[in-house]
Design a protein around this motif. Structure first.
Motif, PDB file in Angstrom:
ATOM      1  N   TRP A 123     -33.672  75.159 -13.468  1.00  0.00           N
ATOM      2  CA  TRP A 123     -34.266  76.708 -13.498  1.00  0.00           C
ATOM      3  C   TRP A 123     -33.381  77.480 -14.515  1.00  0.00           C
ATOM      4  O   TRP A 123     -33.995  78.339 -15.053  1.00  0.00           O
ATOM      5  CB  TRP A 123     -34.031  77.178 -12.068  1.00  0.00           C
ATOM      6  CG  TRP A 123     -32.672  77.357 -11.401  1.00  0.00           C
ATOM      7  CD1 TRP A 123     -31.858  76.472 -11.057  1.00  0.00           C
ATOM      8  CD2 TRP A 123     -31.808  78.522 -11.584  1.00  0.00           C
ATOM      9  NE1 TRP A 123     -30.601  76.881 -10.851  1.00  0.00           N
ATOM     10  CE2 TRP A 123     -30.515  78.302 -11.174  1.00  0.00           C
ATOM     11  CE3 TRP A 123     -32.110  79.602 -12.169  1.00  0.00           C
ATOM     12  CZ2 TRP A 123     -29.508  79.141 -11.334  1.00  0.00           C
ATOM     13  CZ3 TRP A 123     -31.006  80.724 -12.164  1.00  0.00           C
ATOM     14  CH2 TRP A 123     -29.942  80.443 -11.926  1.00  0.00           C
ATOM     15  N   ALA A 167     -41.961  69.616 -13.791  1.00  0.00           N
ATOM     16  CA  ALA A 167     -41.290  68.983 -12.726  1.00  0.00           C
ATOM     17  C   ALA A 167     -40.629  67.918 -13.571  1.00  0.00           C
ATOM     18  O   ALA A 167     -41.324  67.033 -14.363  1.00  0.00           O
ATOM     19  CB  ALA A 167     -42.238  68.468 -11.800  1.00  0.00           C
ATOM     20  N   ASP A 194     -34.820  68.134 -11.217  1.00  0.00           N
ATOM     21  CA  ASP A 194     -34.985  68.776 -10.168  1.00  0.00           C
ATOM     22  C   ASP A 194     -34.493  68.329  -8.948  1.00  0.00           C
ATOM     23  O   ASP A 194     -33.764  68.901  -7.866  1.00  0.00           O
ATOM     24  CB  ASP A 194     -36.467  69.368  -9.955  1.00  0.00           C
ATOM     25  CG  ASP A 194     -37.033  69.860 -11.046  1.00  0.00           C
ATOM     26  OD1 ASP A 194     -36.584  70.905 -11.273  1.00  0.00           O
ATOM     27  OD2 ASP A 194     -38.004  69.474 -11.557  1.00  0.00           O
ATOM     28  N   ARG A 195     -34.760  66.982  -8.725  1.00  0.00           N
ATOM     29  CA  ARG A 195     -34.181  66.495  -7.412  1.00  0.00           C
ATOM     30  C   ARG A 195     -32.717  66.383  -7.586  1.00  0.00           C
ATOM     31  O   ARG A 195     -32.022  66.633  -6.443  1.00  0.00           O
ATOM     32  CB  ARG A 195     -34.806  64.911  -7.213  1.00  0.00           C
ATOM     33  CG  ARG A 195     -34.300  64.443  -6.088  1.00  0.00           C
ATOM     34  CD  ARG A 195     -35.073  62.885  -5.798  1.00  0.00           C
ATOM     35  NE  ARG A 195     -34.842  61.878  -7.075  1.00  0.00           N
ATOM     36  CZ  ARG A 195     -33.919  61.223  -7.530  1.00  0.00           C
ATOM     37  NH1 ARG A 195     -32.707  61.204  -6.735  1.00  0.00           N
ATOM     38  NH2 ARG A 195     -33.844  60.527  -8.499  1.00  0.00           N
ATOM     39  N   TYR A 226     -30.627  68.291  -8.975  1.00  0.00           N
ATOM     40  CA  TYR A 226     -30.340  69.723  -8.595  1.00  0.00           C
ATOM     41  C   TYR A 226     -30.055  69.956  -7.108  1.00  0.00           C
ATOM     42  O   TYR A 226     -29.177  70.487  -6.614  1.00  0.00           O
ATOM     43  CB  TYR A 226     -31.163  70.689  -9.212  1.00  0.00           C
ATOM     44  CG  TYR A 226     -30.736  72.122  -8.943  1.00  0.00           C
ATOM     45  CD1 TYR A 226     -29.557  72.640  -9.275  1.00  0.00           C
ATOM     46  CD2 TYR A 226     -31.675  72.808  -8.270  1.00  0.00           C
ATOM     47  CE1 TYR A 226     -29.314  73.975  -8.920  1.00  0.00           C
ATOM     48  CE2 TYR A 226     -31.259  74.244  -7.796  1.00  0.00           C
ATOM     49  CZ  TYR A 226     -30.073  74.608  -8.109  1.00  0.00           C
ATOM     50  OH  TYR A 226     -29.936  76.139  -7.673  1.00  0.00           O
TER      51      TYR A 226
END
Ligand code: GLN
Length: 224
Positions: free
Chosen positions: A190, A208, A212-213, A215
């Motif tokens: 982000w 995606a 992301d996971r 993080y």
């Protein structure tokens, strides 16, 4: 858009050059054209939309500050370029910084921030609340940075020390800086998009990735 990674042989000790790769890849996966240039210490400072500075040891950091003053990074920023800096990179953007032995050196003077030596080194995990979100990474520095009252910190420290135990980094119209290594854009997708979107001058559509996971898992481990 052109991204310039500055002097990785001086400011590359902590893998912060990975920030350049992450930004370029996140831009390309969205179909934006990006040119990534690596600037070595024998080269003139080229024009760029976004300059990236990483962390490094005291001696190389002094040399980088000299080169950035001579290359007139401040003039590039006055012309509209942006800068993202980590740790030693953050320190050299300020008005002055102290290294081993408490000697003071002139910084680039882009931001009203001064760095002095702390009583002990700040080493370990760093988590910072930036707006409503967590920025995660690690820190390893001897300096403490004080901001002039008019300069906004990047965020509040949740874990670790950051600039002064309470706040980390700074944000101005065109400069963003943090003490977090990682590289921080790989750990915090982000945050990568926030800096990239500002440099492109547009709101970026979501992207995606596995980052992301990872993080989310890091944030969960930090607890509430
Ligand atoms: N040399 C600086 C200090 O120790 C910056 C270190 C770093 O970039 N991690 O404060």
């Amino acid at each position: 858009m052109r991204i310039a990674l500055l002097y990785p042989e001086l400011l590359g000790t902590y893998g912060d050059g990975g920030n350049a790769l992450v930004l370029a890849e996140r831009a390309r996966r969205r179909g934006r054209r990006v040119e990534l240039v690596t600037v070595t210490l024998d080269e003139r400072l080229p024009g760029a939309d976004l300059y990236l500075l990483g962390g490094g040891e005291d001696g190389p950091q002094r040399l980088a500050a000299d080169l950035l003053r001579r290359g007139d990074l401040a003039a590039r920023v006055a012309d509209g370029a942006r800068v993202f800096a980590v740790c030693a990179g953050l320190q050299v953007l300020g008005t002055s910084f102290a290294v081993e032995g408490d000697d003071r050196y002139d910084g680039v003077g882009l931001v009203a921030a001064t760095t002095v030596r702390g009583e002990r080194r700040s080493v370990g995990d760093l988590a910072v609340r930036v707006g409503g979100r967590l920025l995660v990474g690690f820190e390893n520095h001897g300096g403490r940075t004080r901001l002039d009252g008019a300069v906004a910190p990047l965020g509040e420290v949740v874990r670790g020390r950051g600039s002064d135990g309470r706040h980390d980094g700074f944000v101005t119209e065109r400069v963003v800086a943090t003490y977090a290594h990682g590289p921080v854009f790989a750990l915090n997708p982000w945050f990568a998009d926030q800096v990239l979107g500002a440099a492109l001058g547009e709101e970026l559509e979501p992207l995606a990735t596995v980052a992301d996971r990872l993080y989310a898992e890091r944030c969960a481990r930090l607890g509430p």
